[in-house]
Design an enzyme around this catalytic site. Structure first.
Site, short mmCIF file in Angstrom:
data_model
loop_
_atom_site.label_atom_id
_atom_site.label_comp_id
_atom_site.label_asym_id
_atom_site.label_seq_id
_atom_site.Cartn_x
_atom_site.Cartn_y
_atom_site.Cartn_z
N ARG A 183 0.82 -1.23 0.00
CA ARG A 183 0.00 0.00 0.00
C ARG A 183 0.85 1.27 0.00
O ARG A 183 0.50 2.28 0.61
CB ARG A 183 -0.94 0.03 1.21
CG ARG A 183 -1.94 -1.08 1.26
CD ARG A 183 -2.96 -1.01 0.12
NE ARG A 183 -4.01 -1.98 0.32
CZ ARG A 183 -3.93 -3.27 0.02
NH1 ARG A 183 -2.82 -3.74 -0.57
NH2 ARG A 183 -4.93 -4.09 0.24
N GLU B 67 -4.15 3.65 6.57
CA GLU B 67 -3.99 3.44 5.13
C GLU B 67 -4.56 4.66 4.41
O GLU B 67 -4.07 5.10 3.38
CB GLU B 67 -4.71 2.17 4.70
CG GLU B 67 -4.50 1.89 3.23
CD GLU B 67 -5.36 0.77 2.69
OE1 GLU B 67 -5.29 -0.35 3.23
OE2 GLU B 67 -6.11 1.03 1.74
N SER C 104 -10.54 -0.49 3.90
CA SER C 104 -9.69 -0.65 5.10
C SER C 104 -9.21 0.72 5.53
O SER C 104 -8.64 1.46 4.73
CB SER C 104 -8.48 -1.52 4.79
OG SER C 104 -8.88 -2.80 4.35
N1 EPU Z 1 -10.70 -10.52 10.92
C1 EPU Z 1 -11.43 -10.66 12.07
N2 EPU Z 1 -12.39 -9.73 12.35
C2 EPU Z 1 -12.63 -8.68 11.54
C3 EPU Z 1 -11.89 -8.54 10.35
C4 EPU Z 1 -10.93 -9.47 10.06
O1 EPU Z 1 -11.25 -11.58 12.85
O2 EPU Z 1 -13.51 -7.87 11.89
C5 EPU Z 1 -9.62 -11.51 10.64
C6 EPU Z 1 -10.14 -12.77 9.98
O3 EPU Z 1 -9.49 -13.83 10.63
C7 EPU Z 1 -9.68 -12.70 8.55
C8 EPU Z 1 -8.43 -11.84 8.65
O4 EPU Z 1 -8.67 -10.96 9.77
O5 EPU Z 1 -9.40 -13.97 8.07
C9 EPU Z 1 -8.19 -11.00 7.43
O6 EPU Z 1 -9.37 -10.32 7.06
P1 EPU Z 1 -9.77 -10.12 5.53
O7 EPU Z 1 -9.56 -11.36 4.76
O8 EPU Z 1 -11.12 -9.50 5.51
O9 EPU Z 1 -8.72 -9.12 4.95
P2 EPU Z 1 -8.00 -7.85 5.59
O10 EPU Z 1 -6.61 -8.25 5.91
O11 EPU Z 1 -8.80 -7.23 6.65
C10 EPU Z 1 -7.02 -6.97 3.33
C11 EPU Z 1 -6.99 -5.68 2.60
C12 EPU Z 1 -8.31 -5.47 1.85
C13 EPU Z 1 -8.50 -6.64 0.91
C14 EPU Z 1 -8.51 -7.93 1.71
C15 EPU Z 1 -8.58 -9.16 0.83
C16 EPU Z 1 -5.51 -4.20 3.81
C17 EPU Z 1 -5.39 -3.07 4.76
N3 EPU Z 1 -6.74 -4.59 3.52
O12 EPU Z 1 -8.00 -6.85 4.35
O13 EPU Z 1 -8.20 -4.30 1.10
O14 EPU Z 1 -9.69 -6.51 0.18
O15 EPU Z 1 -7.28 -8.05 2.47
O16 EPU Z 1 -7.36 -9.36 0.18
O17 EPU Z 1 -4.50 -4.69 3.32
C18 EPU Z 1 -8.42 -1.94 1.32
O18 EPU Z 1 -7.19 -1.90 1.30
O19 EPU Z 1 -9.13 -0.90 1.39
C19 EPU Z 1 -9.06 -3.24 1.31
C20 EPU Z 1 -10.37 -3.40 1.48
#
Ligand code: EPU
Length: 346
Positions: free
Chosen positions: A167, A334, A238
């Site tokens: 990012r 971010e 995010s």
């Molecule tokens: N999780 C929780 N509770 C929550 C949210 C997440 O327990 O409320 C845990 C879950 O275990 C889940 C893990 O966190 O398996 C990861 O969550 P998720 O797969 O939703 O992805 P993320 O890491 O929160 C990132 C990106 C997203 C992107 C997704 C999918 C960043 C900051 N965010 O989110 O990107 O869509 O992975 O690849 O890197 C963005 O950057 O705006 C964005 C939406």
């Protein structure tokens, strides 16, 4: 050429968080020549300049911006065979990212299919090295052409010059701020299999050999189920970056929170989903006050339903404080702050 300049244009109309006071001047530019003219005009008037794409990753201050906000509205994308199965896509900065993904998948070109339904423009996507489900912009990027705001000259940046990180890119650094992304070139592969690194995505696909279109559709379904619709509520996806920890720090934290997920990265660091910490450790999922809160289905996503930029910044500060208290970790936004802030919000 006469520039189309508006005065005191509310930034809340142009950001997906739907906050932000007036930009003193707002200029919509249709291409390179107008961008050059707008930059020269701002420099002559000694006004600060901010280049805005889709407004999907900024928090604009309630006090607005005391300079010129240039909105990149340049359009156009070309697709050209370059030998083998490769196709070069050259797209203008103002193109809508999600429409490019749809077109690439339609043409059976692999590389972007997991990055569907991300709001914003191509310029913003490049500067922020956006990513989802294991893919990032940098994986298909070939070069970027950007304009120097001081002299209006165009330069080509190789992938290495762009200094892509999670990012982050050269274009987000202080030196990179001298440049505005004008267009970018990518290499996509015709007929190549989709990218399925991400367990949650693999688990959702029923066919053993899914097509690019199926992967794109599945990503759209996952995102629609988990993320708020930015057409309906204020959000910037995010709000914070995920954490990248040294293995020792990760192990130490894991002793206290044995279920904490962590994924080894190529450089040896461990990526830890901050959403997990905000939710399971700090109990912030669905939490907030007034008109701002963290999303019920994804704690990393902040939602605004009629609050101010100050409300959002305050909620984000409070979340960061609680994460620090529970884990000792400092978290980073971010989302990029824009405009006049009494104290630096991030
Ligand atoms: N999780 C929780 N509770 C929550 C949210 C997440 O327990 O409320 C845990 C879950 O275990 C889940 C893990 O966190 O398996 C990861 O969550 P998720 O797969 O939703 O992805 P993320 O890491 O929160 C990132 C990106 C997203 C992107 C997704 C999918 C960043 C900051 N965010 O989110 O990107 O869509 O992975 O690849 O890197 C963005 O950057 O705006 C964005 C939406």
């Amino acid at each position: 050429m006469a520039l189309n300049i508006r005065e005191n244009e509310p930034l809340s109309r142009h950001t997906t968080l739907r906050v932000g006071g007036p930009a003193r001047y707002w200029v919509e530019v249709a291409g390179e020549a107008e961008l050059r003219e707008a930059a020269a005009w701002a420099a002559d008037a000694s006004l600060p300049l901010f280049v805005l794409g889709g407004g999907s990753n900024v928090l604009a201050s309630d006090h607005g911006f005391p300079g010129v906000v240039v909105h990149m509205a340049s359009r156009g994308a070309t697709f050209a065979d370059v030998g083998g199965a490769y196709v070069r896509v050259i797209a203008e900065a103002g193109e809508e990212w999600d429409a490019l993904v749809a077109e690439a998948v339609e043409r059976n070109l692999a590389g972007w299919e997991t990055m569907a339904l991300i709001p914003g423009t191509l310029g913003g996507a490049v500067a922020g090295n956006i990513g989802a489900y294991g893919a990032e912009i940098k994986d298909t990027l070939e070069w970027v052409e950007a304009m120097n705001r001081r002299d209006g000259k165009l330069a080509r940046f190789s992938l290495a010059d762009c200094q892509m990180q999670y990012r982050h890119s050269f274009f987000k650094t202080p030196a990179g701020r001298e440049w505005a992304v004008v267009r970018a070139s990518f290499l996509l592969q015709r007929g190549a299999p989709p990218r399925l690194d991400y367990p949650e995505l693999r688990a959702r696909l029923t066919s053993p050999k899914p097509t690019l279109a199926e992967v794109r559709q599945t990503v759209i379904h996952i995102r629609q189920a988990k993320l708020p619709d930015w057409q309906k509520v204020g959000t910037a996806g995010s709000f914070f970056k995920n954490l990248r920890l040294d293995p020792e720090d990760f192990q130490q934290l894991r002793r206290r929170y044995p279920e904490l997920p962590g994924y080894a990265e190529a450089d040896g660091r461990i990526k830890v989903p901050l959403g997990y910490i905000l939710d399971k450790i700090c109990g912030l999922r669905g939490w907030g006050w007034g008109k701002v809160r963290f999303h019920e289905r994804q704690a990393l996503v902040l939602i605004n339903e009629g609050g101010t930029a100050a409300d959002i910044a305050q909620l984000a500060h409070e979340a960061a404080r609680r994460v620090r208290e529970a884990t000792g970790l400092a978290i980073e936004w971010e989302v990029e702050p824009l405009g006049d802030w009494e104290r630096p919000p991030a």
